[in-house]
Motif scaffolding. Structure first.
Motif, mmCIF file in Angstrom:
data_model
loop_
_atom_site.group_PDB
_atom_site.id
_atom_site.type_symbol
_atom_site.label_atom_id
_atom_site.label_comp_id
_atom_site.label_asym_id
_atom_site.label_seq_id
_atom_site.Cartn_x
_atom_site.Cartn_y
_atom_site.Cartn_z
ATOM 1 N N LEU A 20 0.841 -1.191 0.000
ATOM 2 C CA LEU A 20 0.000 0.000 0.000
ATOM 3 C C LEU A 20 0.881 1.247 0.000
ATOM 4 O O LEU A 20 1.673 1.455 0.920
ATOM 5 C CB LEU A 20 -0.909 -0.002 1.233
ATOM 6 C CG LEU A 20 -1.780 -1.260 1.384
ATOM 7 C CD1 LEU A 20 -2.489 -1.256 2.734
ATOM 8 C CD2 LEU A 20 -2.801 -1.338 0.253
ATOM 9 N N HIS A 21 0.737 2.062 -1.028
ATOM 10 C CA HIS A 21 1.664 3.182 -1.228
ATOM 11 C C HIS A 21 1.264 4.423 -0.445
ATOM 12 O O HIS A 21 0.170 4.523 0.117
ATOM 13 C CB HIS A 21 1.777 3.501 -2.726
ATOM 14 C CG HIS A 21 0.527 4.050 -3.345
ATOM 15 N ND1 HIS A 21 0.120 5.359 -3.179
ATOM 16 C CD2 HIS A 21 -0.403 3.482 -4.170
ATOM 17 C CE1 HIS A 21 -0.976 5.584 -3.854
ATOM 18 N NE2 HIS A 21 -1.339 4.449 -4.463
ATOM 19 N N GLY A 22 2.160 5.402 -0.464
ATOM 20 C CA GLY A 22 1.954 6.648 0.260
ATOM 21 C C GLY A 22 1.237 7.708 -0.556
ATOM 22 O O GLY A 22 0.987 7.555 -1.756
ATOM 23 N N TRP A 23 0.939 8.804 0.121
ATOM 24 C CA TRP A 23 0.216 9.917 -0.486
ATOM 25 C C TRP A 23 1.036 10.552 -1.605
ATOM 26 O O TRP A 23 2.242 10.759 -1.459
ATOM 27 C CB TRP A 23 -0.099 10.948 0.596
ATOM 28 C CG TRP A 23 -0.899 12.125 0.119
ATOM 29 C CD1 TRP A 23 -2.049 12.085 -0.603
ATOM 30 C CD2 TRP A 23 -0.604 13.501 0.358
ATOM 31 N NE1 TRP A 23 -2.503 13.369 -0.841
ATOM 32 C CE2 TRP A 23 -1.637 14.255 -0.258
ATOM 33 C CE3 TRP A 23 0.415 14.173 1.033
ATOM 34 C CZ2 TRP A 23 -1.658 15.650 -0.218
ATOM 35 C CZ3 TRP A 23 0.391 15.554 1.077
ATOM 36 C CH2 TRP A 23 -0.640 16.278 0.451
ATOM 37 N N THR A 26 2.370 6.365 -6.338
ATOM 38 C CA THR A 26 1.597 5.269 -6.905
ATOM 39 C C THR A 26 2.247 3.985 -6.405
ATOM 40 O O THR A 26 3.315 4.021 -5.785
ATOM 41 C CB THR A 26 1.623 5.281 -8.449
ATOM 42 O OG1 THR A 26 2.978 5.063 -8.892
ATOM 43 C CG2 THR A 26 1.112 6.595 -9.012
ATOM 44 N N ALA A 27 1.619 2.856 -6.701
ATOM 45 C CA ALA A 27 2.222 1.588 -6.281
ATOM 46 C C ALA A 27 3.631 1.449 -6.855
ATOM 47 O O ALA A 27 4.575 1.077 -6.145
ATOM 48 C CB ALA A 27 1.339 0.428 -6.735
ATOM 49 N N ASP A 28 3.787 1.771 -8.148
ATOM 50 C CA ASP A 28 5.098 1.606 -8.774
ATOM 51 C C ASP A 28 6.110 2.616 -8.256
ATOM 52 O O ASP A 28 7.274 2.270 -8.016
ATOM 53 C CB ASP A 28 4.973 1.723 -10.292
ATOM 54 C CG ASP A 28 4.374 0.474 -10.927
ATOM 55 O OD1 ASP A 28 4.096 -0.497 -10.185
ATOM 56 O OD2 ASP A 28 4.173 0.458 -12.152
ATOM 57 N N LEU A 29 5.703 3.878 -8.085
ATOM 58 C CA LEU A 29 6.636 4.874 -7.572
ATOM 59 C C LEU A 29 7.145 4.498 -6.181
ATOM 60 O O LEU A 29 8.310 4.703 -5.851
ATOM 61 C CB LEU A 29 5.958 6.248 -7.513
ATOM 62 C CG LEU A 29 5.801 6.991 -8.838
ATOM 63 C CD1 LEU A 29 4.951 8.245 -8.638
ATOM 64 C CD2 LEU A 29 7.156 7.368 -9.424
ATOM 65 N N PHE A 47 -1.717 -2.021 -6.033
ATOM 66 C CA PHE A 47 -2.488 -1.209 -6.976
ATOM 67 C C PHE A 47 -2.518 0.225 -6.470
ATOM 68 O O PHE A 47 -2.133 0.510 -5.333
ATOM 69 C CB PHE A 47 -3.915 -1.760 -7.138
ATOM 70 C CG PHE A 47 -4.725 -1.780 -5.863
ATOM 71 C CD1 PHE A 47 -5.579 -0.742 -5.545
ATOM 72 C CD2 PHE A 47 -4.610 -2.850 -4.969
ATOM 73 C CE1 PHE A 47 -6.320 -0.758 -4.365
ATOM 74 C CE2 PHE A 47 -5.344 -2.868 -3.789
ATOM 75 C CZ PHE A 47 -6.203 -1.819 -3.486
ATOM 76 N N ASP A 48 -2.967 1.127 -7.318
ATOM 77 C CA ASP A 48 -2.990 2.548 -6.966
ATOM 78 C C ASP A 48 -4.247 2.888 -6.170
ATOM 79 O O ASP A 48 -5.348 2.458 -6.521
ATOM 80 C CB ASP A 48 -2.960 3.410 -8.233
ATOM 81 C CG ASP A 48 -1.677 3.223 -9.039
ATOM 82 O OD1 ASP A 48 -0.693 2.719 -8.469
ATOM 83 O OD2 ASP A 48 -1.670 3.589 -10.229
ATOM 84 N N HIS A 49 -4.062 3.681 -5.109
ATOM 85 C CA HIS A 49 -5.209 4.139 -4.335
ATOM 86 C C HIS A 49 -6.077 5.086 -5.170
ATOM 87 O O HIS A 49 -5.655 5.610 -6.208
ATOM 88 C CB HIS A 49 -4.749 4.876 -3.073
ATOM 89 C CG HIS A 49 -4.009 4.021 -2.107
ATOM 90 N ND1 HIS A 49 -4.495 2.811 -1.651
ATOM 91 C CD2 HIS A 49 -2.807 4.193 -1.492
ATOM 92 C CE1 HIS A 49 -3.639 2.287 -0.798
ATOM 93 N NE2 HIS A 49 -2.613 3.094 -0.690
ATOM 94 N N ARG A 50 -7.253 5.334 -4.686
ATOM 95 C CA ARG A 50 -8.212 6.208 -5.377
ATOM 96 C C ARG A 50 -7.594 7.564 -5.714
ATOM 97 O O ARG A 50 -6.979 8.201 -4.861
ATOM 98 C CB ARG A 50 -9.450 6.422 -4.501
ATOM 99 C CG ARG A 50 -10.243 5.139 -4.296
ATOM 100 C CD ARG A 50 -11.402 5.317 -3.338
ATOM 101 N NE ARG A 50 -12.187 4.083 -3.304
ATOM 102 C CZ ARG A 50 -13.490 4.003 -3.564
ATOM 103 N NH1 ARG A 50 -14.185 5.108 -3.833
ATOM 104 N NH2 ARG A 50 -14.111 2.843 -3.527
ATOM 105 N N GLY A 51 -7.766 7.955 -6.962
ATOM 106 C CA GLY A 51 -7.275 9.253 -7.405
ATOM 107 C C GLY A 51 -5.798 9.291 -7.738
ATOM 108 O O GLY A 51 -5.331 10.219 -8.395
ATOM 109 N N ARG A 165 5.847 10.834 -15.648
ATOM 110 C CA ARG A 165 4.610 10.463 -16.332
ATOM 111 C C ARG A 165 3.641 9.787 -15.367
ATOM 112 O O ARG A 165 2.435 10.028 -15.404
ATOM 113 C CB ARG A 165 4.918 9.528 -17.510
ATOM 114 C CG ARG A 165 5.624 10.198 -18.674
ATOM 115 C CD ARG A 165 5.589 9.317 -19.913
ATOM 116 N NE ARG A 165 6.253 8.040 -19.695
ATOM 117 C CZ ARG A 165 7.555 7.835 -19.888
ATOM 118 N NH1 ARG A 165 8.339 8.832 -20.313
ATOM 119 N NH2 ARG A 165 8.096 6.646 -19.676
ATOM 120 N N GLU A 166 4.174 8.957 -14.492
ATOM 121 C CA GLU A 166 3.344 8.243 -13.524
ATOM 122 C C GLU A 166 2.599 9.231 -12.627
ATOM 123 O O GLU A 166 1.391 9.133 -12.424
ATOM 124 C CB GLU A 166 4.232 7.324 -12.680
ATOM 125 C CG GLU A 166 3.495 6.413 -11.747
ATOM 126 C CD GLU A 166 3.128 5.072 -12.350
ATOM 127 O OE1 GLU A 166 2.576 4.240 -11.621
ATOM 128 O OE2 GLU A 166 3.400 4.859 -13.546
#
Length: 258
Positions: A20-23, A26-29, A47-51, A165-166
């Protein structure tokens, strides 16, 4: 969406890891330098959180609780019953809420560079500014996207083109709403109820989430174990050589105590 199947000889009842990624990431970043190693040892999905990035778009107000529910929905779609959420920064709040809202699906927690709350006295002015910016973004979403993406680029000149780009794919209205939700989050009233094995990875040179606040998270969860890494807030991507071995030890601790 990332789905790494893990080793073929993994026990059939082994829980999967959800990263779970940070604010504003994204998941990849957040996790791209960790995927390969973790995928050799565990079933992993992210996966990427909402927005954020390719995450869900919605006109509804951003809620961290919805992000926690999303994890369970994605796990169900993947045929995964039990999960160990690996929550980083804002992702740590999502992991905490996932345990609270869906305890039967969570078999352990690994909380990294995160805290039981984010808006202490030093941050309150910044979060008030963020509320105003989020309101403006509701009425001028395209202008907000362009301006914020440009600001992010100016502050992250060392990022590779794919990373720029991400980040440029964010729905900035929702991301700003997420920042407001993060400022309003607090788990202090119920952290002492956490009843699953928990590891806390503390980023000891963190200038975003104070170490004292990360330590408070560790002290409030019964039986939690602490793992320290000499790195700043972006340790998962910028100091992976130190962060990843520490993360593996933290996961192993949860597995041993399950």
């Amino acid at each position: 969406m990332r789905d790494l199947s893990g080793p073929q000889d993994a026990p059939p009842d082994a829980p999967a890891l959800c990263l779970l990624h940070g604010w504003t990431a994204t998941a990849d970043l957040n996790w791209y330098r960790c995927y390969e190693t973790l995928g050799r040892h565990f079933r992993v999905f992210a996966f990427d959180h909402r927005g954020h990035g390719t995450g869900i778009r919605s006109r509804e107000q951003f809620r961290l609780e919805d992000c926690a529910d999303d994890v369970v929905d994605v796990a169900t779609e993947l045929g995964i019953d039990r999960v160990i959420p690996i929550g980083y920064s804002m992702g740590g709040t999502v992991a905490q809420l996932m345990w609270r809202r869906h305890p039967s699906r969570v078999t352990g927690l690994v909380l990294c560079a995160t805290a039981p709350y984010f808006a202490g006295k030093p941050e309150r002015r910044a979060f008030r500014w963020l509320i105003g910016l989020a309101r403006v973004a509701r009425y001028t979403p395209e202008q907000a996207r362009v301006w914020l993406s440009d600001q992010l680029y100016l502050q992250r000149k060392t990022w590779e083109p794919w990373a720029i780009r991400e980040a440029s794919t964010h729905d900035w209205r929702m991301v700003l709403d997420a920042g407001v939700a993060l400022g309003e989050f607090s788990s202090i009233d119920w952290l002492d109820e956490v009843d699953v094995p928990t590891s806390i990875v503390l980023t000891m040179r963190d200038q975003i989430v104070p170490v004292q606040r990360q330590t408070q998270l560790f002290e409030m969860i019964p039986g939690a174990e602490a793992f320290r890494v000499d790195a700043e807030h972006d340790a998962a991507a910028a100091s992976t050589d130190r962060f990843l071995p520490t993360l593996l030890r933290a996961i192993a601790s949860v597995e041993a105590r399950r």
